[in-house]
Design a protein around this motif. Sequence first.
Motif, PDB file in Angstrom:
ATOM      1  N   VAL A  68      45.704  54.256  29.201  1.00 14.51           N
ATOM      2  CA  VAL A  68      45.855  52.867  29.629  1.00 14.51           C
ATOM      3  C   VAL A  68      46.886  52.850  30.749  1.00 14.51           C
ATOM      4  CG1 VAL A  68      46.538  50.538  28.933  1.00 14.51           C
ATOM      5  CG2 VAL A  68      45.272  51.986  27.341  1.00 14.51           C
ATOM      6  N   HIS A  69      46.540  52.182  31.847  1.00 14.22           N
ATOM      7  CA  HIS A  69      47.395  52.146  33.038  1.00 14.22           C
ATOM      8  C   HIS A  69      47.859  50.718  33.311  1.00 14.22           C
ATOM      9  CE1 HIS A  69      45.967  56.200  34.105  1.00 14.22           C
ATOM     10  NE2 HIS A  69      44.814  55.777  33.609  1.00 14.22           N
ATOM     11  N   ASP A  70      49.019  50.600  33.911  1.00  9.69           N
ATOM     12  CA  ASP A  70      49.493  49.311  34.403  1.00  9.69           C
ATOM     13  C   ASP A  70      49.015  49.197  35.844  1.00  9.69           C
ATOM     14  OD1 ASP A  70      52.495  49.657  32.529  1.00  9.69           O
ATOM     15  OD2 ASP A  70      50.862  48.256  32.173  1.00  9.69           O
ATOM     16  N   VAL A  71      47.983  48.390  36.050  1.00  8.35           N
ATOM     17  CA  VAL A  71      47.362  48.248  37.367  1.00  8.35           C
ATOM     18  C   VAL A  71      47.842  46.943  37.996  1.00  8.35           C
ATOM     19  CG1 VAL A  71      45.164  48.067  38.601  1.00  8.35           C
ATOM     20  CG2 VAL A  71      45.330  49.526  36.570  1.00  8.35           C
ATOM     21  N   PRO A  72      48.319  47.007  39.241  1.00  6.68           N
ATOM     22  CA  PRO A  72      48.752  45.763  39.907  1.00  6.68           C
ATOM     23  C   PRO A  72      47.595  44.770  40.029  1.00  6.68           C
ATOM     24  CG  PRO A  72      49.479  47.699  41.133  1.00  6.68           C
ATOM     25  CD  PRO A  72      48.529  48.188  40.080  1.00  6.68           C
ATOM     26  N   LEU A  73      47.859  43.541  39.671  1.00  6.07           N
ATOM     27  CA  LEU A  73      46.832  42.501  39.789  1.00  6.07           C
ATOM     28  C   LEU A  73      46.344  42.367  41.228  1.00  6.07           C
ATOM     29  CD1 LEU A  73      48.282  39.672  37.519  1.00  6.07           C
ATOM     30  CD2 LEU A  73      46.295  41.089  37.048  1.00  6.07           C
ATOM     31  N   SER A  74      47.232  42.630  42.163  1.00  9.90           N
ATOM     32  CA  SER A  74      46.904  42.439  43.570  1.00  9.90           C
ATOM     33  C   SER A  74      45.833  43.392  44.097  1.00  9.90           C
ATOM     34  CB  SER A  74      48.166  42.575  44.429  1.00  9.90           C
ATOM     35  OG  SER A  74      48.713  43.874  44.273  1.00  9.90           O
ATOM     36  N   VAL A  75      45.583  44.512  43.414  1.00 14.09           N
ATOM     37  CA  VAL A  75      44.578  45.461  43.902  1.00 14.09           C
ATOM     38  C   VAL A  75      43.224  45.294  43.214  1.00 14.09           C
ATOM     39  CG1 VAL A  75      46.339  47.163  44.527  1.00 14.09           C
ATOM     40  CG2 VAL A  75      45.148  47.363  42.322  1.00 14.09           C
ATOM     41  N   ILE A  76      43.164  44.466  42.193  1.00 18.33           N
ATOM     42  CA  ILE A  76      41.921  44.310  41.428  1.00 18.33           C
ATOM     43  C   ILE A  76      41.038  43.257  42.086  1.00 18.33           C
ATOM     44  CG2 ILE A  76      40.922  43.682  39.206  1.00 18.33           C
ATOM     45  CD1 ILE A  76      43.463  44.826  37.903  1.00 18.33           C
ATOM     46  N   ILE A  77      39.812  43.659  42.346  1.00 16.67           N
ATOM     47  CA  ILE A  77      38.822  42.760  42.959  1.00 16.67           C
ATOM     48  C   ILE A  77      37.984  42.158  41.839  1.00 16.67           C
ATOM     49  CG2 ILE A  77      36.843  42.632  44.528  1.00 16.67           C
ATOM     50  CD1 ILE A  77      38.070  45.297  45.796  1.00 16.67           C
ATOM     51  N   ARG A  78      37.924  40.837  41.820  1.00 21.05           N
ATOM     52  CA  ARG A  78      37.139  40.119  40.805  1.00 21.05           C
ATOM     53  C   ARG A  78      36.086  39.296  41.545  1.00 21.05           C
ATOM     54  NH1 ARG A  78      38.326  40.159  35.978  1.00 21.05           N
ATOM     55  NH2 ARG A  78      37.612  38.079  35.554  1.00 21.05           N
ATOM     56  N   PRO A  79      34.883  39.862  41.721  1.00 18.61           N
ATOM     57  CA  PRO A  79      33.880  39.207  42.564  1.00 18.61           C
ATOM     58  C   PRO A  79      33.173  38.018  41.933  1.00 18.61           C
ATOM     59  CG  PRO A  79      33.029  41.263  41.715  1.00 18.61           C
ATOM     60  CD  PRO A  79      34.454  41.180  41.275  1.00 18.61           C
ATOM     61  N   LEU A  80      33.321  37.833  40.632  1.00 14.07           N
ATOM     62  CA  LEU A  80      32.631  36.735  39.957  1.00 14.07           C
ATOM     63  C   LEU A  80      33.617  35.633  39.586  1.00 14.07           C
ATOM     64  CD1 LEU A  80      30.367  38.856  37.579  1.00 14.07           C
ATOM     65  CD2 LEU A  80      29.825  37.991  39.859  1.00 14.07           C
ATOM     66  N   MET A  81      33.224  34.405  39.831  1.00 14.76           N
ATOM     67  CA  MET A  81      34.075  33.251  39.506  1.00 14.76           C
ATOM     68  C   MET A  81      34.085  33.052  37.991  1.00 14.76           C
ATOM     69  SD  MET A  81      36.010  30.948  40.697  1.00 14.76           S
ATOM     70  CE  MET A  81      35.694  30.390  42.334  1.00 14.76           C
ATOM     71  N   PRO A  82      35.276  33.035  37.365  1.00 11.22           N
ATOM     72  CA  PRO A  82      35.321  32.885  35.909  1.00 11.22           C
ATOM     73  C   PRO A  82      35.160  31.427  35.464  1.00 11.22           C
ATOM     74  CG  PRO A  82      37.537  33.064  36.758  1.00 11.22           C
ATOM     75  CD  PRO A  82      36.595  33.237  37.941  1.00 11.22           C
ATOM     76  N   THR A  83      34.680  31.270  34.252  1.00 14.89           N
ATOM     77  CA  THR A  83      34.679  29.985  33.563  1.00 14.89           C
ATOM     78  C   THR A  83      35.667  30.150  32.419  1.00 14.89           C
ATOM     79  OG1 THR A  83      32.357  29.630  34.094  1.00 14.89           O
ATOM     80  CG2 THR A  83      33.284  28.308  32.299  1.00 14.89           C
ATOM     81  N   LEU A  84      36.758  29.409  32.473  1.00  9.85           N
ATOM     82  CA  LEU A  84      37.861  29.648  31.547  1.00  9.85           C
ATOM     83  C   LEU A  84      37.969  28.580  30.462  1.00  9.85           C
ATOM     84  CD1 LEU A  84      40.623  30.675  34.108  1.00  9.85           C
ATOM     85  CD2 LEU A  84      39.276  32.180  32.641  1.00  9.85           C
TER      86      LEU A  84
END
Length: 164
Positions: A68-84
């Motif tokens: 398990v890695h601590d990944v910076p949020l700034s580098v993660i690409i989220r191409p789908l719009m979430p429904t929260l």
Amino acid sequence: MSLWCQRVFLFLSLPVVKQAYSSCSAFSMSQNEVTSKFHGTKQLASDDSSKSSQRDDHSVHSDHITDVHDVPLSVIIRPLMPTLDEDKVASLMQTLQDNPLQVPPVDVMWVKGQHGGDYYYAFGGCHRFAAHQQLKLPTVRAKLIPATVKDLRVYLGSATPHLK
């Protein structure tokens, strides 16, 4: 069959995924059984018998990955719009503040570009991402799933970018 189910089935059919998840029960299912399972039109006997033994944080994509890695949020690409669901986000925020290790890591596809660039794509975990963002946390715990541009194309189709 919905486009989403078709893409899931195609992803599960990729040789690299089959090799990594050969012990997963999804590989013994037909395409119709996978479709039925995702749409809830048919309960499979194996689902009922294994429900009590499954963990809440079970992931077919990353169960075999222990790191398990601590990944910076700034580098993660989220191409789908979430429904929260804001109540769920609030609950996760509280858990992150009280005991962050209780929140399961998110699955992040780690794609190497044609010229060696690193790209990180996430398609699930939208509530966990939102909770991290609202708490202004710089990183998220993640399991990195090695993938290719071809694997990414299963999710994005013709919208797959040219990755360097």
